[in-house]
Design a protein around this motif. Structure first.
Motif, PDB file in Angstrom:
ATOM      1  N   VAL A  86     -43.055 -32.254  14.073  1.00 55.65           N
ATOM      2  CA  VAL A  86     -42.032 -32.204  15.127  1.00 55.65           C
ATOM      3  C   VAL A  86     -40.788 -31.544  14.543  1.00 55.65           C
ATOM      4  CG1 VAL A  86     -42.802 -34.260  16.398  1.00 55.65           C
ATOM      5  CG2 VAL A  86     -41.178 -34.522  14.524  1.00 55.65           C
ATOM      6  N   LYS A  87     -39.914 -31.067  15.425  1.00 57.22           N
ATOM      7  CA  LYS A  87     -38.694 -30.391  14.954  1.00 57.22           C
ATOM      8  C   LYS A  87     -37.529 -31.359  14.798  1.00 57.22           C
ATOM      9  CE  LYS A  87     -39.941 -25.837  16.676  1.00 57.22           C
ATOM     10  NZ  LYS A  87     -39.760 -24.867  17.768  1.00 57.22           N
ATOM     11  N   ARG A  88     -37.576 -32.481  15.519  1.00 54.65           N
ATOM     12  CA  ARG A  88     -36.498 -33.454  15.372  1.00 54.65           C
ATOM     13  C   ARG A  88     -36.915 -34.829  15.872  1.00 54.65           C
ATOM     14  NH1 ARG A  88     -32.708 -33.451  19.742  1.00 54.65           N
ATOM     15  NH2 ARG A  88     -33.577 -32.386  21.532  1.00 54.65           N
TER      16      ARG A  88
ATOM     17  N   GLU B 209     -27.359 -40.838   2.795  1.00 54.17           N
ATOM     18  CA  GLU B 209     -26.900 -39.452   2.620  1.00 54.17           C
ATOM     19  C   GLU B 209     -27.785 -38.463   3.375  1.00 54.17           C
ATOM     20  OE1 GLU B 209     -26.275 -36.534  -1.140  1.00 54.17           O
ATOM     21  OE2 GLU B 209     -25.803 -38.649  -1.534  1.00 54.17           O
ATOM     22  N   THR B 210     -29.108 -38.593   3.197  1.00 56.48           N
ATOM     23  CA  THR B 210     -30.047 -37.679   3.875  1.00 56.48           C
ATOM     24  C   THR B 210     -30.000 -37.881   5.382  1.00 56.48           C
ATOM     25  OG1 THR B 210     -31.472 -37.757   1.937  1.00 56.48           O
ATOM     26  CG2 THR B 210     -32.454 -36.903   3.947  1.00 56.48           C
ATOM     27  N   THR B 211     -29.903 -39.145   5.817  1.00 51.47           N
ATOM     28  CA  THR B 211     -29.814 -39.429   7.261  1.00 51.47           C
ATOM     29  C   THR B 211     -28.597 -38.721   7.860  1.00 51.47           C
ATOM     30  OG1 THR B 211     -30.868 -41.597   6.998  1.00 51.47           O
ATOM     31  CG2 THR B 211     -29.608 -41.248   9.003  1.00 51.47           C
ATOM     32  N   THR B 212     -27.445 -38.851   7.205  1.00 50.45           N
ATOM     33  CA  THR B 212     -26.213 -38.209   7.686  1.00 50.45           C
ATOM     34  C   THR B 212     -26.383 -36.694   7.737  1.00 50.45           C
ATOM     35  OG1 THR B 212     -24.923 -40.007   6.711  1.00 50.45           O
ATOM     36  CG2 THR B 212     -23.720 -38.011   7.274  1.00 50.45           C
TER      37      THR B 212
ATOM     38  N   LEU C  46     -31.292 -32.656  13.284  1.00 46.80           N
ATOM     39  CA  LEU C  46     -32.706 -33.018  13.099  1.00 46.80           C
ATOM     40  C   LEU C  46     -32.970 -34.450  13.549  1.00 46.80           C
ATOM     41  CD1 LEU C  46     -33.355 -31.497   9.542  1.00 46.80           C
ATOM     42  CD2 LEU C  46     -34.042 -30.549  11.748  1.00 46.80           C
ATOM     43  N   ILE C  47     -31.915 -35.268  13.539  1.00 43.37           N
ATOM     44  CA  ILE C  47     -32.015 -36.644  14.034  1.00 43.37           C
ATOM     45  C   ILE C  47     -30.876 -36.885  15.003  1.00 43.37           C
ATOM     46  CG2 ILE C  47     -31.883 -39.094  13.433  1.00 43.37           C
ATOM     47  CD1 ILE C  47     -33.102 -38.463  10.727  1.00 43.37           C
TER      48      ILE C  47
ATOM     49  N   ASP D 268     -41.175 -30.862  21.244  1.00 38.74           N
ATOM     50  CA  ASP D 268     -41.316 -30.877  19.774  1.00 38.74           C
ATOM     51  C   ASP D 268     -40.466 -31.982  19.147  1.00 38.74           C
ATOM     52  OD1 ASP D 268     -43.088 -28.614  19.659  1.00 38.74           O
ATOM     53  OD2 ASP D 268     -41.351 -27.364  20.113  1.00 38.74           O
ATOM     54  N   CYS D 269     -40.432 -33.127  19.807  1.00 36.01           N
ATOM     55  CA  CYS D 269     -39.606 -34.259  19.365  1.00 36.01           C
ATOM     56  C   CYS D 269     -40.461 -35.492  19.111  1.00 36.01           C
ATOM     57  CB  CYS D 269     -38.606 -34.667  20.453  1.00 36.01           C
ATOM     58  SG  CYS D 269     -37.224 -33.578  20.617  1.00 36.01           S
TER      59      CYS D 269
END
Length: 321
Positions: A160-162, A205-208, A215-216, A231-232
Protein backbone atom coordinates in the motif's frame (compact mmCIF):
# COMPACT_ATOMS: atom_id res chain seq x y z
CA UNK A 1 -15.65 -44.45 39.20
CA UNK A 2 -12.85 -43.79 41.71
CA UNK A 3 -10.15 -41.42 40.61
CA UNK A 4 -6.72 -42.95 40.28
CA UNK A 5 -4.08 -41.17 42.37
CA UNK A 6 -0.61 -41.30 40.81
CA UNK A 7 2.80 -39.67 41.15
CA UNK A 8 5.08 -38.63 38.28
CA UNK A 9 8.51 -37.07 38.14
CA UNK A 10 9.82 -34.48 35.73
CA UNK A 11 13.57 -33.84 35.51
CA UNK A 12 14.78 -30.52 34.10
CA UNK A 13 18.12 -29.90 32.37
CA UNK A 14 19.58 -27.48 34.89
CA UNK A 15 18.80 -24.78 37.46
CA UNK A 16 18.57 -22.08 34.78
CA UNK A 17 15.81 -24.01 33.00
CA UNK A 18 14.06 -24.47 36.36
CA UNK A 19 14.20 -20.71 37.00
CA UNK A 20 12.68 -19.97 33.56
CA UNK A 21 9.92 -22.55 34.09
CA UNK A 22 9.06 -21.61 37.68
CA UNK A 23 9.18 -17.85 37.03
CA UNK A 24 10.44 -15.03 39.25
CA UNK A 25 9.93 -16.01 42.92
CA UNK A 26 8.18 -19.21 41.64
CA UNK A 27 5.31 -17.01 40.34
CA UNK A 28 4.54 -19.28 37.35
CA UNK A 29 4.53 -22.40 39.50
CA UNK A 30 2.08 -20.74 41.92
CA UNK A 31 -0.05 -19.72 38.92
CA UNK A 32 -0.20 -23.33 37.72
CA UNK A 33 -0.85 -24.73 41.23
CA UNK A 34 -3.83 -22.38 41.63
CA UNK A 35 -5.49 -23.92 38.54
CA UNK A 36 -5.04 -27.61 39.41
CA UNK A 37 -5.98 -29.86 42.32
CA UNK A 38 -2.78 -31.89 41.90
CA UNK A 39 0.20 -31.30 44.17
CA UNK A 40 3.32 -29.89 42.50
CA UNK A 41 6.57 -30.16 44.44
CA UNK A 42 9.77 -28.71 43.00
CA UNK A 43 13.22 -29.44 44.39
CA UNK A 44 16.23 -28.33 42.41
CA UNK A 45 15.81 -29.72 38.88
CA UNK A 46 13.22 -32.31 39.90
CA UNK A 47 9.46 -31.67 39.78
CA UNK A 48 7.11 -34.18 41.42
CA UNK A 49 3.46 -34.23 40.35
CA UNK A 50 0.90 -36.05 42.52
CA UNK A 51 -2.79 -36.27 41.80
CA UNK A 52 -5.55 -37.69 39.65
CA UNK A 53 -4.14 -39.59 36.64
CA UNK A 54 -6.24 -37.62 34.14
CA UNK A 55 -5.23 -34.26 35.57
CA UNK A 56 -1.58 -35.31 35.62
CA UNK A 57 -1.80 -36.04 31.90
CA UNK A 58 -2.96 -32.44 31.38
CA UNK A 59 -0.16 -31.14 33.61
CA UNK A 60 2.46 -33.21 31.80
CA UNK A 61 1.24 -31.83 28.48
CA UNK A 62 1.40 -28.29 29.92
CA UNK A 63 4.95 -28.67 31.27
CA UNK A 64 6.10 -30.40 28.08
CA UNK A 65 4.83 -27.49 25.96
CA UNK A 66 6.32 -24.82 28.24
CA UNK A 67 9.70 -26.59 28.28
CA UNK A 68 9.71 -26.85 24.48
CA UNK A 69 9.09 -23.09 24.27
CA UNK A 70 11.85 -22.37 26.79
CA UNK A 71 14.29 -24.68 24.98
CA UNK A 72 13.55 -22.84 21.74
CA UNK A 73 14.68 -19.63 23.44
CA UNK A 74 11.19 -18.18 24.01
CA UNK A 75 10.79 -15.88 26.98
CA UNK A 76 7.75 -17.23 28.78
CA UNK A 77 5.66 -14.69 30.71
CA UNK A 78 2.66 -14.76 33.03
CA UNK A 79 0.14 -14.33 30.21
CA UNK A 80 1.77 -17.19 28.26
CA UNK A 81 1.40 -19.45 31.30
CA UNK A 82 -2.27 -18.46 31.67
CA UNK A 83 -3.04 -19.22 28.03
CA UNK A 84 -1.00 -22.45 28.08
CA UNK A 85 -3.10 -23.63 31.07
CA UNK A 86 -6.32 -22.91 29.13
CA UNK A 87 -5.13 -24.80 26.07
CA UNK A 88 -3.81 -27.73 28.13
CA UNK A 89 -7.22 -28.10 29.80
CA UNK A 90 -8.76 -28.27 26.31
CA UNK A 91 -6.19 -30.88 25.26
CA UNK A 92 -4.62 -28.40 22.84
CA UNK A 93 -1.37 -27.34 24.56
CA UNK A 94 0.67 -28.27 21.46
CA UNK A 95 -1.13 -25.52 19.51
CA UNK A 96 0.85 -22.99 21.52
CA UNK A 97 4.06 -24.17 19.83
CA UNK A 98 2.59 -23.44 16.42
CA UNK A 99 1.41 -19.98 17.52
CA UNK A 100 4.82 -19.03 18.85
CA UNK A 101 6.69 -20.32 15.83
CA UNK A 102 5.37 -17.47 13.68
CA UNK A 103 6.86 -14.00 14.06
CA UNK A 104 4.60 -11.49 12.32
CA UNK A 105 6.85 -8.46 12.84
CA UNK A 106 9.33 -6.83 15.19
CA UNK A 107 9.02 -3.65 17.22
CA UNK A 108 11.34 -0.77 16.40
CA UNK A 109 13.47 -2.00 19.33
CA UNK A 110 13.84 -5.38 17.61
CA UNK A 111 11.50 -7.32 19.90
CA UNK A 112 9.46 -10.09 18.24
CA UNK A 113 5.73 -9.55 17.75
CA UNK A 114 3.98 -12.92 17.78
CA UNK A 115 0.40 -14.13 17.72
CA UNK A 116 -0.58 -14.95 21.30
CA UNK A 117 -3.91 -16.79 20.96
CA UNK A 118 -5.86 -18.97 18.50
CA UNK A 119 -8.39 -16.14 18.07
CA UNK A 120 -5.59 -13.75 17.11
CA UNK A 121 -4.32 -16.31 14.59
CA UNK A 122 -7.75 -16.39 12.89
CA UNK A 123 -7.78 -12.58 12.90
CA UNK A 124 -4.33 -12.28 11.27
CA UNK A 125 -5.21 -14.92 8.65
CA UNK A 126 -8.40 -13.03 7.79
CA UNK A 127 -6.50 -9.73 7.46
CA UNK A 128 -4.04 -11.36 5.06
CA UNK A 129 -6.82 -12.87 2.98
CA UNK A 130 -9.66 -10.32 2.90
CA UNK A 131 -10.01 -6.66 1.86
CA UNK A 132 -12.47 -5.88 4.68
CA UNK A 133 -12.15 -7.47 8.13
CA UNK A 134 -14.12 -6.74 11.30
CA UNK A 135 -12.23 -7.53 14.52
CA UNK A 136 -14.71 -7.43 17.40
CA UNK A 137 -13.89 -8.17 21.03
CA UNK A 138 -13.14 -6.84 24.51
CA UNK A 139 -10.22 -4.69 25.61
CA UNK A 140 -6.86 -6.42 25.65
CA UNK A 141 -7.46 -8.83 22.76
CA UNK A 142 -4.91 -7.02 20.57
CA UNK A 143 -7.40 -6.20 17.82
CA UNK A 144 -6.20 -2.63 17.19
CA UNK A 145 -2.52 -3.27 17.88
CA UNK A 146 -2.35 -6.24 15.48
CA UNK A 147 -4.22 -4.28 12.79
CA UNK A 148 -1.62 -1.48 13.09
CA UNK A 149 1.24 -4.04 12.97
CA UNK A 150 -0.19 -5.56 9.75
CA UNK A 151 -0.70 -2.08 8.26
CA UNK A 152 2.93 -1.12 8.92
CA UNK A 153 4.10 -4.42 7.40
CA UNK A 154 2.02 -3.77 4.26
CA UNK A 155 3.50 -0.25 3.97
CA UNK A 156 7.06 -1.53 4.38
CA UNK A 157 6.48 -4.15 1.67
CA UNK A 158 5.02 -1.47 -0.67
CA UNK A 159 1.70 -3.34 -0.78
CA UNK A 160 0.00 0.00 0.00
CA UNK A 161 1.12 3.61 -0.44
CA UNK A 162 -0.09 4.86 2.93
CA UNK A 163 -1.87 4.07 6.19
CA UNK A 164 -5.01 5.87 7.36
CA UNK A 165 -6.01 5.42 11.01
CA UNK A 166 -9.30 6.83 12.19
CA UNK A 167 -11.71 6.85 15.14
CA UNK A 168 -15.08 8.48 15.76
CA UNK A 169 -14.60 11.39 18.22
CA UNK A 170 -17.36 10.36 20.60
CA UNK A 171 -17.16 11.47 24.21
CA UNK A 172 -16.88 8.65 26.74
CA UNK A 173 -18.66 10.47 29.54
CA UNK A 174 -16.69 13.65 28.83
CA UNK A 175 -17.49 16.66 26.71
CA UNK A 176 -15.12 17.72 23.91
CA UNK A 177 -16.27 21.31 24.18
CA UNK A 178 -14.81 21.64 27.66
CA UNK A 179 -11.36 20.41 26.66
CA UNK A 180 -8.77 23.16 26.10
CA UNK A 181 -7.19 23.89 22.72
CA UNK A 182 -8.12 23.88 19.04
CA UNK A 183 -9.91 21.04 17.20
CA UNK A 184 -6.71 19.04 16.63
CA UNK A 185 -5.78 19.25 20.31
CA UNK A 186 -9.31 18.24 21.27
CA UNK A 187 -9.37 15.11 19.10
CA UNK A 188 -5.76 13.99 19.72
CA UNK A 189 -6.59 12.29 23.06
CA UNK A 190 -9.13 10.12 21.19
CA UNK A 191 -6.45 9.07 18.72
CA UNK A 192 -3.72 8.47 21.34
CA UNK A 193 -4.07 4.66 21.40
CA UNK A 194 -3.41 4.62 17.63
CA UNK A 195 -0.29 6.74 18.07
CA UNK A 196 0.88 4.45 20.89
CA UNK A 197 0.62 1.39 18.61
CA UNK A 198 2.53 3.18 15.84
CA UNK A 199 5.26 4.28 18.26
CA UNK A 200 5.69 0.70 19.47
CA UNK A 201 6.10 -0.71 15.95
CA UNK A 202 7.89 2.16 14.19
CA UNK A 203 9.27 4.34 16.96
CA UNK A 204 8.21 7.94 17.56
CA UNK A 205 10.79 9.47 15.23
CA UNK A 206 9.90 7.30 12.21
CA UNK A 207 6.16 7.71 12.88
CA UNK A 208 6.54 11.52 12.89
CA UNK A 209 8.62 11.38 9.70
CA UNK A 210 6.04 9.16 7.94
CA UNK A 211 3.23 11.48 9.01
CA UNK A 212 5.09 14.54 7.72
CA UNK A 213 5.56 12.77 4.36
CA UNK A 214 1.85 11.80 4.25
CA UNK A 215 2.57 8.06 4.48
CA UNK A 216 0.54 7.86 7.70
CA UNK A 217 -2.58 9.85 8.45
CA UNK A 218 -4.29 9.77 11.85
CA UNK A 219 -7.61 11.61 11.79
CA UNK A 220 -11.14 11.65 13.22
CA UNK A 221 -13.75 9.75 11.21
CA UNK A 222 -15.46 12.98 10.10
CA UNK A 223 -12.37 13.71 7.93
CA UNK A 224 -13.11 10.63 5.78
CA UNK A 225 -16.33 11.99 4.27
CA UNK A 226 -16.27 12.56 0.51
CA UNK A 227 -12.96 10.75 -0.07
CA UNK A 228 -12.06 7.59 -1.94
CA UNK A 229 -9.16 5.82 -0.31
CA UNK A 230 -7.04 4.01 -2.91
CA UNK A 231 -3.82 2.01 -2.28
CA UNK A 232 -4.41 2.55 1.45
CA UNK A 233 -4.47 0.45 4.56
CA UNK A 234 -7.38 1.91 6.53
CA UNK A 235 -8.14 1.10 10.16
CA UNK A 236 -11.34 2.26 11.85
CA UNK A 237 -10.89 1.89 15.60
CA UNK A 238 -13.60 2.14 18.31
CA UNK A 239 -16.16 1.37 15.59
CA UNK A 240 -18.88 0.67 18.17
CA UNK A 241 -19.16 4.46 18.51
CA UNK A 242 -20.07 5.05 14.87
CA UNK A 243 -23.65 5.68 13.82
CA UNK A 244 -25.17 3.59 11.02
CA UNK A 245 -24.65 6.50 8.60
CA UNK A 246 -21.00 6.93 9.59
CA UNK A 247 -20.28 3.22 9.20
CA UNK A 248 -21.84 3.11 5.73
CA UNK A 249 -19.94 6.29 4.78
CA UNK A 250 -16.67 4.74 5.97
CA UNK A 251 -17.06 1.34 4.29
CA UNK A 252 -17.98 2.96 0.96
CA UNK A 253 -14.65 4.88 0.97
CA UNK A 254 -12.90 1.63 -0.03
CA UNK A 255 -10.90 2.19 -3.20
CA UNK A 256 -8.82 -0.09 -5.44
CA UNK A 257 -5.72 -1.59 -3.88
CA UNK A 258 -6.99 -0.84 -0.39
CA UNK A 259 -7.64 -2.89 2.71
CA UNK A 260 -9.90 -2.01 5.64
CA UNK A 261 -9.85 -3.31 9.21
CA UNK A 262 -12.71 -2.28 11.49
CA UNK A 263 -12.17 -2.84 15.22
CA UNK A 264 -14.52 -2.38 18.14
CA UNK A 265 -15.99 -3.64 21.38
CA UNK A 266 -19.80 -3.85 21.33
CA UNK A 267 -19.92 -3.77 25.15
CA UNK A 268 -18.32 -0.29 25.26
CA UNK A 269 -20.78 1.90 23.32
CA UNK A 270 -20.61 5.61 24.24
CA UNK A 271 -23.21 6.88 21.76
CA UNK A 272 -26.04 9.15 22.98
CA UNK A 273 -29.16 7.29 24.16
CA UNK A 274 -31.36 6.25 21.24
CA UNK A 275 -28.51 6.10 18.70
CA UNK A 276 -27.85 2.60 17.37
CA UNK A 277 -24.25 1.48 16.98
CA UNK A 278 -23.08 1.37 13.37
CA UNK A 279 -20.88 -1.61 14.28
CA UNK A 280 -23.77 -3.71 15.60
CA UNK A 281 -25.82 -2.80 12.54
CA UNK A 282 -22.97 -3.61 10.11
CA UNK A 283 -22.34 -7.02 11.73
CA UNK A 284 -25.99 -7.94 11.04
CA UNK A 285 -26.17 -6.46 7.54
CA UNK A 286 -22.84 -7.81 6.28
CA UNK A 287 -22.78 -11.26 7.89
CA UNK A 288 -23.52 -13.04 4.60
CA UNK A 289 -21.43 -10.85 2.29
CA UNK A 290 -18.65 -12.89 0.73
CA UNK A 291 -15.09 -11.57 0.99
CA UNK A 292 -15.83 -9.75 4.27
CA UNK A 293 -14.53 -11.51 7.38
CA UNK A 294 -16.15 -11.03 10.78
CA UNK A 295 -13.76 -12.18 13.51
CA UNK A 296 -15.05 -12.33 17.10
CA UNK A 297 -12.40 -12.33 19.80
CA UNK A 298 -13.39 -13.18 23.38
CA UNK A 299 -11.97 -12.88 26.89
CA UNK A 300 -10.07 -16.09 26.00
CA UNK A 301 -7.96 -13.87 23.73
CA UNK A 302 -7.21 -11.21 26.35
CA UNK A 303 -3.44 -11.02 26.62
CA UNK A 304 -3.21 -8.34 29.28
CA UNK A 305 -2.74 -8.90 33.00
CA UNK A 306 -4.73 -11.93 34.23
CA UNK A 307 -6.82 -9.57 36.40
CA UNK A 308 -8.15 -7.80 33.26
CA UNK A 309 -9.61 -11.14 32.17
CA UNK A 310 -11.19 -11.70 35.58
CA UNK A 311 -12.65 -8.16 35.55
CA UNK A 312 -14.23 -8.76 32.11
CA UNK A 313 -15.70 -12.08 33.30
CA UNK A 314 -17.06 -10.47 36.49
CA UNK A 315 -18.77 -7.69 34.50
CA UNK A 316 -20.20 -10.25 32.05
CA UNK A 317 -21.63 -12.29 34.94
CA UNK A 318 -23.11 -9.14 36.51
CA UNK A 319 -24.74 -8.18 33.20
CA UNK A 320 -26.41 -11.61 33.01
CA UNK A 321 -27.66 -11.45 36.62
Amino acid sequence: MDKQWVTKKLVLKDNHEATLLFGPHDAYMKQIEAEFAAKIHARGVEVTLSGDAEELETLESLFDTLLKLIRKGQQVKERDIAYAIKLAKQGAAEELLELYSEEIATTFKGKSIRIKTLGQRDYIRAIKKRDIVFGVGPAGTGKTYLAVVMAVQALKKNEVKRIVLTRPAVEAGENLGFLPGDLQEKVDPYLRPLYDSLYDVLGQETTTKYMERGLIEVAPLAYMRGRTLEDCYVILDEAQNTTQEQMKMFLTRLGFGSKMVVTGDVTQIDLPRGKQSGLNHALRVLQNVEDISLIFLTEQDVVRHHLVQKIIQAYDLNAEA
